[in-house]
Design an enzyme around this catalytic site. Structure first.
Site, PDB file in Angstrom:
ATOM      1  N   ASP A  72     -42.895  13.431 -54.624  1.00 12.73           N
ATOM      2  CA  ASP A  72     -42.415  12.067 -54.843  1.00 12.73           C
ATOM      3  C   ASP A  72     -41.764  11.972 -56.226  1.00 12.73           C
ATOM      4  OD1 ASP A  72     -44.714  12.212 -56.331  1.00 12.73           O
ATOM      5  OD2 ASP A  72     -45.677  10.443 -55.461  1.00 12.73           O
ATOM      6  N   ASP A 111     -44.748  15.214 -50.123  1.00 11.87           N
ATOM      7  CA  ASP A 111     -45.655  14.209 -50.701  1.00 11.87           C
ATOM      8  C   ASP A 111     -45.696  12.969 -49.808  1.00 11.87           C
ATOM      9  OD1 ASP A 111     -47.181  14.513 -53.009  1.00 11.87           O
ATOM     10  OD2 ASP A 111     -45.421  14.450 -54.313  1.00 11.87           O
ATOM     11  N   GLU A 143     -52.390  12.191 -53.300  1.00 13.71           N
ATOM     12  CA  GLU A 143     -53.067  12.114 -54.593  1.00 13.71           C
ATOM     13  C   GLU A 143     -54.427  11.441 -54.470  1.00 13.71           C
ATOM     14  OE1 GLU A 143     -50.597  10.222 -57.538  1.00 13.71           O
ATOM     15  OE2 GLU A 143     -48.967  11.662 -57.266  1.00 13.71           O
ATOM     16  N   GLU A 210     -53.121  18.531 -62.195  1.00 14.75           N
ATOM     17  CA  GLU A 210     -52.037  18.145 -63.111  1.00 14.75           C
ATOM     18  C   GLU A 210     -52.610  17.635 -64.433  1.00 14.75           C
ATOM     19  OE1 GLU A 210     -48.959  15.658 -61.458  1.00 14.75           O
ATOM     20  OE2 GLU A 210     -47.967  15.449 -63.402  1.00 14.75           O
TER      21      GLU A 210
END
Ligand code: KIV
Length: 293
Positions: A72, A111, A143, A210
């Site tokens: 994304d 994503d 996520e 991340e």
């Protein structure tokens, strides 16, 4: 040395051999999530890049990148938005389908954008199904930690491979208060470890870490049986992912600290565009060679 302490297999030149990619080339098929699980067992590191269009994805596929992510991050690196929040399912399906069409060997992961899976496992399943059916991707990414385990379970049970993503989760930038390192301090570290374990138990085939301290990412990598994919998470992860525009020097301004610039694509394109403009103005282009009679 690989993370498991073994030396990666070397090619004729002595360079580390990309066996994951070569293996898939040899069989004339795309890399699968099973190939990635086996790579972890061998202690073989692998690279992943984002891709947002057919031509660039084709270059990365040919170059031997075994996994491409239609992230994304297309929102801010391709579509001109200021962050990842506004990008829609339709926009990412269009880009994902292009990346699939432009490649033949890489595993393509898409994503699920903000707002397309958080409400319920059912919503996640409906969105994930669209990406597999309409774009032809091989897996999806979403996520979140324990808060999305039911979504991960629903997708995996329905036959949709899931890459998880914890640490800095850019879709939550408004809650996190900026793009900051996550998992610092004992409490946050334990929370991240628990998220990673829960996602593995839910059936995720890999987890992106991340902006996580390198030592913590190493602990997660040792703890999990599935591969970890680091971005700003140090060298101890099983794989690394970069936003391609950072890696190739297309992103304007300074690249983020976690990125390494392997080329100056922005400089090269600027020079090419200037030279073309100059030739058109001066009449040096087109020549007889570029003309038809
Ligand atoms: O969208 C993206 O590019 C990502 C990577 C940074 C992992 O999620």
């Amino acid at each position: 040395m690989s993370i498991s302490g073994t030396v990666p297999p070397a090619g004729a030149s002595g360079e580390p051999k990309l066996t994951l990619y070569n293996g898939s080339t040899g069989t004339g098929r795309r890399v699968t999530v099973r190939d990635l699980a086996l790579a972890k067992q061998r202690g073989e590191r692998w690279p992943m890049l984002t891709a947002y269009d057919a031509m660039t994805a084709g270059v990365f596929d040919e170059a031997g990148i075994p996994v491409l992510l239609v992230g994304d991050s297309a929102a801010d690196n391709h579509l001109g938005y200021s962050n990842t929040v506004p990008v829609t399912v339709e926009e990412l399906i269009t880009l994902s389908a292009a990346v699939v069409r432009g490649t033949s060997r890489s595993l393509i992961v898409a994503d699920l954008p903000f707002g397309s899976y958080q409400s319920s496992p059912r919503q996640a399943l409906e969105t994930g199904t669209r990406f597999l059916k309409e774009a032809g991707v091989g897996a999806v990414k979403l996520e979140g930690g324990r808060r999305v385990v039911h979504q991960v379970e629903a997708l995996v049970q329905a036959g949709i491979p899931v890459m998880a993503h914890i640490g800095l989760t850019p879709q939550s930038v408004n809650v996190l208060g900026g793009y900051r390192v996550q998992g610092r301090g004992d409490e946050e570290a334990e929370r991240l470890l628990a998220d990673a374990k829960a996602l593995e138990a839910a059936g995720a085939f890999a987890v992106v870490l991340e902006l996580v301290p390198a030592e913590l990412a190493q602990r997660v990598t040792e703890l999990l049986h599935i591969p970890t994919v680091g971005i700003g998470a140090g060298a101890g992860c099983d794989a690394q992912v970069q936003v391609w525009t950072d890696m190739a020097g297309m992103t304007p301004g300074n690249a983020p600290k976690h990125a390494k610039k392997y080329a100056d694509m922005r400089g090269v394109l600027t020079e090419a565009a200037r030279a073309y403009a100059k030739d058109v103005v001066s009449g040096a282009f087109p020549t007889a060679e570029n003309s038809f009679h």
